[in-house]
Write an enzyme that holds these catalytic residues in place. Structure first.
Site, short mmCIF file in Angstrom:
data_model
loop_
_atom_site.label_atom_id
_atom_site.label_comp_id
_atom_site.label_asym_id
_atom_site.label_seq_id
_atom_site.Cartn_x
_atom_site.Cartn_y
_atom_site.Cartn_z
CB CYS A 23 31.14 74.34 28.53
SG CYS A 23 30.50 73.83 30.13
CE1 TYR A 41 27.50 80.13 33.45
CE2 TYR A 41 29.45 79.77 34.82
CZ TYR A 41 28.78 79.62 33.60
OH TYR A 41 29.39 78.99 32.56
CD1 TRP A 91 25.07 71.39 25.16
CD2 TRP A 91 26.43 72.78 24.07
NE1 TRP A 91 25.54 72.29 26.07
CE2 TRP A 91 26.39 73.16 25.43
CE3 TRP A 91 27.23 73.51 23.20
CZ2 TRP A 91 27.11 74.25 25.93
CZ3 TRP A 91 27.95 74.59 23.69
CH2 TRP A 91 27.88 74.95 25.05
CB THR A 150 24.41 70.39 30.87
OG1 THR A 150 24.19 69.18 31.60
CG2 THR A 150 23.38 71.42 31.30
CB VAL A 151 28.75 69.91 27.41
CG1 VAL A 151 28.18 69.37 26.12
CG2 VAL A 151 28.85 71.42 27.39
N1 LIG Z 1 25.31 70.96 34.43
C1 LIG Z 1 26.19 71.72 35.21
C2 LIG Z 1 27.33 72.33 34.48
C3 LIG Z 1 27.28 72.21 33.01
C4 LIG Z 1 26.69 73.40 32.34
O1 LIG Z 1 26.04 74.25 32.94
N2 LIG Z 1 26.98 73.48 31.08
C5 LIG Z 1 26.41 74.53 30.26
C6 LIG Z 1 27.46 75.15 29.39
S1 LIG Z 1 28.72 76.01 30.26
C7 LIG Z 1 25.41 73.91 29.35
O2 LIG Z 1 25.62 72.81 28.87
N3 LIG Z 1 24.31 74.58 29.07
C8 LIG Z 1 23.37 74.05 28.17
C9 LIG Z 1 22.17 74.92 27.97
O3 LIG Z 1 22.12 75.95 28.61
O4 LIG Z 1 21.33 74.54 27.16
C10 LIG Z 1 25.48 72.75 36.00
O5 LIG Z 1 24.52 73.35 35.47
O6 LIG Z 1 25.87 72.93 37.14
#
Ligand SMILES: N[C@@H](CCC(=O)N[C@@H](CS)C(=O)NCC(=O)O)C(=O)O
Length: 334
Positions: free
Chosen positions: A53, A184, A86, A120-121
């Site tokens: 990520c 994105y 995750w 999220t991470v």
């Molecule tokens: N939370 C932040 C950034 C973190 C983020 O998007 N991390 C993604 C991975 S790159 C994630 O954890 N996704 C989890 C999911 O889609 O379940 C955002 O959305 O702006």
């Protein structure tokens, strides 16, 4: 969270096709004065990341550059995840050894049993209670620079120096909107018009960044700052993922000479390139985003050995760590 309980990572597509990112985070801060109930305290918190990520990668880099490994431990989730997000499947019994959990979701639910948003991470977990403290990735890395100073290593660089903060904030704002999130916006565009707009916005900004970096080695001032870390984690994913998977394909990064040399310079700097795992990166995007890659096939290319070729950016001057020193070689991450 999607309607079926599926974590969406806070992303959705608007009726016109524009990709939108949910920017509502758990904004509790860990501070020296502990005003939100979470004081800076070595050994108390665990940073949950995935090396795939880009947002988590920033935290991995900043923690390492500042030498906070002993003060803040790290839980590393595997590169892929399912509908409940995750998992700690890299650990021998599928459980994070410190938090004792299989899924990061458990730490979110420990704090908010009905947590309605993406799991999220990066996230920071309070080890004694097992609860997530924050997933506000932007504030988190600034706080590592400004609140955790008592635990920085000797020779830690100034990634967010006071006299440059206004400029760093300004650059970060446009880089976030047009590049970090811009890729994105291209990849998840739900209409041709939304994609076209996102594509031009991304490449116009990359052109602007290329011009800015023609005569200066780093984005702000003459040392590596938070601004470079944030741009780097997107650039490093550009050719292996964003160019194909997200259709960001006017050029590859390796066809944009200034940005390519800049990215290689950072990649070859201790504390940055050594946090990168191209295999995790590719597997995450191509296997997880079944909406845009239904078969989950991960491409074998591109050849990434070019990251180690000479960049010649040192001829521009600049002092990567300012008055500080590079971090020591590290124990490889899982
Ligand atoms: N939370 C932040 C950034 C973190 C983020 O998007 N991390 C993604 C991975 S790159 C994630 O954890 N996704 C989890 C999911 O889609 O379940 C955002 O959305 O702006």
């Amino acid at each position: 969270m999607g309607e079926d309980g599926k974590s969406t990572g806070g992303k959705y597509v608007e009726p016109g096709g524009d990709f939108n990112r949910d920017q509502n985070y758990i904004t509790t801060r860990i501070t020296v004065d502990g005003r939100d109930g979470y004081p800076v305290e070595p050994g108390r918190y665990r940073l949950a990341v995935s090396r795939a990520c880009p947002w988590a990668n920033r935290l991995i880099i900043v923690r390492r550059l500042l030498g906070l490994e002993d003060a803040i431990s790290m839980a590393v989730a595997g590169p892929t995840h399912d509908a409940r997000s995750w998992t700690f499947d890299l650990d021998p019994d599928g459980r994070d050894p410190v938090l004792g959990i299989e899924r990061l979701q458990e730490a979110y639910f420990a704090r908010y049993p009905d947590y309605p948003r993406g799991i999220t991470v990066p996230a920071i977990v309070d080890v004694p209670t097992g609860q997530v403290v924050t997933n506000d990735y932007a504030q988190m890395s600034l706080d590592l620079s400004t609140e955790w100073t008592a635990y920085h290593r000797a020779g830690a660089p100034q990634l967010y120096p006071e006299h440059l903060r206004a400029e760093i904030d300004k650059v970060n704002a446009v880089v976030f909107a047009d590049v970090n999130n811009g890729v994105y916006r291209c990849g998840f565009a739900g209409s041709q018009a939304a994609y076209d707009k996102a594509y031009h916005r991304l490449f116009d900004r990359l052109d602007w960044l290329g011009e800015r970096l023609t005569g200066q080695r780093y984005l702000v001032g003459d040392t590596i700052t938070e601004a470079d870390v944030r741009l780097f984690t997107t650039l490093v994913r550009f050719d292996p993922v964003y160019h194909g998977h997200f259709k960001c394909n006017r050029q590859k990064l390796s066809e944009m000479p200034v940005l390519w040399a800049y990215a290689r310079d950072l990649f070859q700097t201790p504390g940055l390139g050594d946090t990168i795992d191209f295999d995790h990166i590719k597997r995450h995007y191509y296997e997880v985003h079944r909406d845009i890659n239904p078969a989950g096939v991960v491409p074998l290319g591109p050849d990434l050995s070019n990251w180690l070729t000479p960049h010649d950016r040192d001829t521009l001057g600049g002092r990567p760590f300012g008055d500080g020193t590079p971090p020591a070689p590290h124990t490889p991450l899982p």
